[in-house]
Every structure is written in C-alpha cells, then in structure tokens.
Design a protein around this motif. Sequence first.
Motif, PDB file in Angstrom:
ATOM      1  N   VAL A 139       0.965  -1.520   0.317  1.00 45.10           N
ATOM      2  CA  VAL A 139      -0.108   0.129   0.299  1.00 45.10           C
ATOM      3  C   VAL A 139       0.441   0.869  -0.031  1.00 45.10           C
ATOM      4  CG1 VAL A 139      -2.070   0.903   1.489  1.00 45.10           C
ATOM      5  CG2 VAL A 139      -1.883  -1.063   1.417  1.00 45.10           C
ATOM      6  N   THR A 140       0.661   2.645  -0.426  1.00 43.37           N
ATOM      7  CA  THR A 140       1.160   3.486  -0.946  1.00 43.37           C
ATOM      8  C   THR A 140       0.533   4.192  -0.828  1.00 43.37           C
ATOM      9  OG1 THR A 140       1.391   3.809  -3.017  1.00 43.37           O
ATOM     10  CG2 THR A 140       2.998   2.393  -2.853  1.00 43.37           C
ATOM     11  N   GLN A 141       1.386   5.475   0.067  1.00 43.12           N
ATOM     12  CA  GLN A 141       0.661   6.696   0.247  1.00 43.12           C
ATOM     13  C   GLN A 141       1.222   7.874   0.337  1.00 43.12           C
ATOM     14  OE1 GLN A 141      -0.143   4.810   4.867  1.00 43.12           O
ATOM     15  NE2 GLN A 141      -1.331   7.032   4.175  1.00 43.12           N
ATOM     16  N   THR A 142       0.757   9.043   0.051  1.00 45.91           N
ATOM     17  CA  THR A 142       1.238  10.419  -0.405  1.00 45.91           C
ATOM     18  C   THR A 142       0.708  11.578   0.459  1.00 45.91           C
ATOM     19  OG1 THR A 142       0.367  10.830  -3.039  1.00 45.91           O
ATOM     20  CG2 THR A 142       2.748   9.576  -2.497  1.00 45.91           C
ATOM     21  N   PRO A 143       1.374  12.499   0.923  1.00 41.31           N
ATOM     22  CA  PRO A 143       2.535  12.699   0.558  1.00 41.31           C
ATOM     23  C   PRO A 143       2.802  11.789   1.855  1.00 41.31           C
ATOM     24  CG  PRO A 143       1.583  14.234   1.654  1.00 41.31           C
ATOM     25  CD  PRO A 143       0.609  13.927   0.731  1.00 41.31           C
ATOM     26  N   ARG A 144       4.159  11.847   1.999  1.00 41.29           N
ATOM     27  CA  ARG A 144       4.836  10.590   3.967  1.00 41.29           C
ATOM     28  C   ARG A 144       4.240  11.840   4.618  1.00 41.29           C
ATOM     29  NH1 ARG A 144       7.702   6.298   3.574  1.00 41.29           N
ATOM     30  NH2 ARG A 144       6.773   6.998   5.623  1.00 41.29           N
ATOM     31  N   HIS A 145       4.629  13.356   4.721  1.00 46.29           N
ATOM     32  CA  HIS A 145       4.777  14.274   5.276  1.00 46.29           C
ATOM     33  C   HIS A 145       3.794  15.404   5.092  1.00 46.29           C
ATOM     34  CE1 HIS A 145       8.240  11.865   6.316  1.00 46.29           C
ATOM     35  NE2 HIS A 145       7.884  11.894   7.931  1.00 46.29           N
ATOM     36  N   LYS A 146       3.717  16.403   5.993  1.00 45.48           N
ATOM     37  CA  LYS A 146       2.151  17.091   5.356  1.00 45.48           C
ATOM     38  C   LYS A 146       2.514  18.130   6.493  1.00 45.48           C
ATOM     39  CE  LYS A 146       0.046  19.610   3.053  1.00 45.48           C
ATOM     40  NZ  LYS A 146       0.237  20.810   1.371  1.00 45.48           N
ATOM     41  N   VAL A 147       3.182  19.236   6.417  1.00 41.93           N
ATOM     42  CA  VAL A 147       2.828  20.468   7.231  1.00 41.93           C
ATOM     43  C   VAL A 147       2.259  21.507   6.820  1.00 41.93           C
ATOM     44  CG1 VAL A 147       4.266  22.473   8.745  1.00 41.93           C
ATOM     45  CG2 VAL A 147       5.521  20.286   7.812  1.00 41.93           C
ATOM     46  N   THR A 148       1.507  22.010   7.301  1.00 43.16           N
ATOM     47  CA  THR A 148       0.021  23.367   6.717  1.00 43.16           C
ATOM     48  C   THR A 148      -0.069  23.796   8.306  1.00 43.16           C
ATOM     49  OG1 THR A 148      -1.619  23.562   5.227  1.00 43.16           O
ATOM     50  CG2 THR A 148      -1.889  21.503   7.549  1.00 43.16           C
ATOM     51  N   GLU A 149      -0.854  25.137   7.279  1.00 42.80           N
ATOM     52  CA  GLU A 149      -1.319  26.173   8.602  1.00 42.80           C
ATOM     53  C   GLU A 149      -2.997  25.878   9.325  1.00 42.80           C
ATOM     54  OE1 GLU A 149       1.934  29.244   8.046  1.00 42.80           O
ATOM     55  OE2 GLU A 149      -0.285  30.325   7.428  1.00 42.80           O
ATOM     56  N   MET A 150      -3.565  25.934   9.333  1.00 40.91           N
ATOM     57  CA  MET A 150      -4.381  26.351  10.806  1.00 40.91           C
ATOM     58  C   MET A 150      -5.821  26.283   9.021  1.00 40.91           C
ATOM     59  SD  MET A 150      -6.982  27.374  13.807  1.00 40.91           S
ATOM     60  CE  MET A 150      -6.145  28.487  13.394  1.00 40.91           C
ATOM     61  N   GLY A 151      -6.421  26.136   8.317  1.00 48.67           N
ATOM     62  CA  GLY A 151      -7.750  26.462   7.415  1.00 48.67           C
ATOM     63  C   GLY A 151      -7.494  26.439   6.324  1.00 48.67           C
ATOM     64  N   GLN A 152      -5.922  25.667   6.171  1.00 45.86           N
ATOM     65  CA  GLN A 152      -5.507  25.248   4.774  1.00 45.86           C
ATOM     66  C   GLN A 152      -6.435  23.443   4.490  1.00 45.86           C
ATOM     67  OE1 GLN A 152      -3.676  26.842   2.625  1.00 45.86           O
ATOM     68  NE2 GLN A 152      -4.155  28.407   3.745  1.00 45.86           N
ATOM     69  N   GLU A 153      -6.664  23.385   3.759  1.00 48.19           N
ATOM     70  CA  GLU A 153      -7.135  22.078   2.940  1.00 48.19           C
ATOM     71  C   GLU A 153      -5.906  21.272   2.623  1.00 48.19           C
ATOM     72  OE1 GLU A 153     -10.232  21.540  -0.584  1.00 48.19           O
ATOM     73  OE2 GLU A 153      -8.395  20.457  -1.098  1.00 48.19           O
ATOM     74  N   VAL A 154      -6.443  19.741   3.222  1.00 53.15           N
ATOM     75  CA  VAL A 154      -5.254  18.700   3.166  1.00 53.15           C
ATOM     76  C   VAL A 154      -5.620  17.376   2.812  1.00 53.15           C
ATOM     77  CG1 VAL A 154      -3.667  17.650   4.529  1.00 53.15           C
ATOM     78  CG2 VAL A 154      -4.200  19.646   5.215  1.00 53.15           C
ATOM     79  N   THR A 155      -4.529  17.057   1.724  1.00 52.14           N
ATOM     80  CA  THR A 155      -5.525  16.060   0.311  1.00 52.14           C
ATOM     81  C   THR A 155      -4.579  14.929   0.720  1.00 52.14           C
ATOM     82  OG1 THR A 155      -6.743  17.437  -0.793  1.00 52.14           O
ATOM     83  CG2 THR A 155      -6.253  15.164  -1.366  1.00 52.14           C
ATOM     84  N   MET A 156      -4.962  13.792   1.207  1.00 52.91           N
ATOM     85  CA  MET A 156      -4.392  12.276   0.951  1.00 52.91           C
ATOM     86  C   MET A 156      -4.069  11.113   0.487  1.00 52.91           C
ATOM     87  SD  MET A 156      -3.746  12.994   5.582  1.00 52.91           S
ATOM     88  CE  MET A 156      -5.163  13.676   5.953  1.00 52.91           C
ATOM     89  N   ARG A 157      -3.779  10.970  -0.025  1.00 49.40           N
ATOM     90  CA  ARG A 157      -3.914   9.684  -1.148  1.00 49.40           C
ATOM     91  C   ARG A 157      -3.418   7.940  -0.947  1.00 49.40           C
ATOM     92  NH1 ARG A 157      -3.022  14.979  -3.297  1.00 49.40           N
ATOM     93  NH2 ARG A 157      -4.556  15.478  -5.116  1.00 49.40           N
ATOM     94  N   CYS A 158      -4.150   7.199  -1.238  1.00 48.25           N
ATOM     95  CA  CYS A 158      -3.407   6.107  -0.780  1.00 48.25           C
ATOM     96  C   CYS A 158      -3.901   5.501  -2.539  1.00 48.25           C
ATOM     97  CB  CYS A 158      -4.562   6.049   0.008  1.00 48.25           C
ATOM     98  SG  CYS A 158      -4.309   3.442   0.121  1.00 48.25           S
TER      99      CYS A 158
END
Lengths: 107, 113
Positions: free
Chosen positions: B4-23
């Motif tokens: 199983v692969t996942q991206t990104p491996r690390h994510k730093v973001t600021e409050m209020g931003q959208e985050v998308t994780m993929r698998c």
Amino acid sequence: LAKTTQPISMDSYEGQEVNITCSHNNIATNDYITWYQQFPSQGPRFIIQGYKTKVTNEVASLFIPADRKSSTLSLPRVSLSDTAVYYCPLFSNKLTFGGGTRVLVKP
Amino acid sequence: DARVTQTPRHKVTEMGQEVTMRCQPILGHNTVFWYRQTMMQGLELLAYFRNRAPLDDSGMPKDRFSAEMPDATLATLKIQPSEPRDSAVYFCASAREGRETQYFGPGTRLLVL
C-alpha cells in the motif's frame, strides 16, 4: 460493540517467551481474532489470525479458548527486534486498535 | 512485493488550509480503510470502503473530513479546513475482502500549525 482490553505494557528479556492476553467478552460470532505488530514510524503489520483453538505460524502462536472471550498471543524466545506495540482489533468493535500493548524486550 | 502506498509521507500546513492525502491500495484488494493515530487516542478507524462504496464513516468528523475512492486504485482523505487537533499520522490499509488481513501503508504524518 465488542470492546477489547489488553495490558498497557509488558517487559521481557531476550530469549524468553512473551504472552499477551486480549479480553473480548462480547466478540461477535463472525469475528476473527487478529493480532498486529507496530514498530515506531511504521504502519501495523499482521502477525496471526484465528477463530478458535490454537494457531501457529513462523512468528507466533495464538491460543483461543472455547468461549472465545479472550485470546493469547505467544511470542517464543523474543529478541530485541520484537520490541513493538501489539494490537488485537475486532471487526465488531469498529476495528478499534486503541493503544495496544507495548512490549519492551531487554538484553 | 505488493504494498500500500501513501502520499505525501509528511505534510506541514497552516490552520485553515485544505489537506489531501492519497492512498493506492494493493491491486486486487476491494476494501480500503483510513485510520488516524495519535498518542492520546491510539489508532482509530475513520472510514472504510468496499468496492469503492463507503460502508462506515462513523469515526470521521463529517464537517471537515471527506473520504472518496475515485477509482479502484486511488483513495483520498481530505480535511477542509484543517485544524491543529488534526495533527496525527493517517494510515491507509487495504484488504482482499472486508474481514481479511489488512495491509497498512507507511502513513502520512500531518502537522497543522
């Protein structure tokens, strides 16, 4: 939900046998009992699965009594590399892994 | 060696931003799980899919989280807007059938500042 209960932590020494018991009083009839191992910074990894009685593979043994209300994972002759967190999630418990059992193997 | 692969491996973001994780689940697996792991709560199931259809997402905060499977080879988990309390490691796992052995990805470590 079939809640599971495990000890928070266990210490052992190299070469010893480690037995971890998981209680699952309300296990569903169609639940398999599965154990996973997790090392730091990694995802959990399947160890062993069973439905009843005893199952053994190259890594561990799993003992399940007739009433299936508990299960015991047995790790024979542990080494330092067996230091990890061990989980016993159940499908009928929403696959809740919880905090698991932290096993520390000492030299 | 199928994984199983996942991206990104690390994510730093600021409050209020959208985050998308993929698998990307293992080819041939029809069940995909999303988990979140924190020190306080341990490893919690957020949602799972079978044959791309959501079967249970009761563990997921509905107001900001969404999970989809656009096709059989891709699962996504989105957080919008993100909050500092969403900081955790998010794992994806897949299984050949619902109750069979799950294979976990390496996780996405998310930090929301």
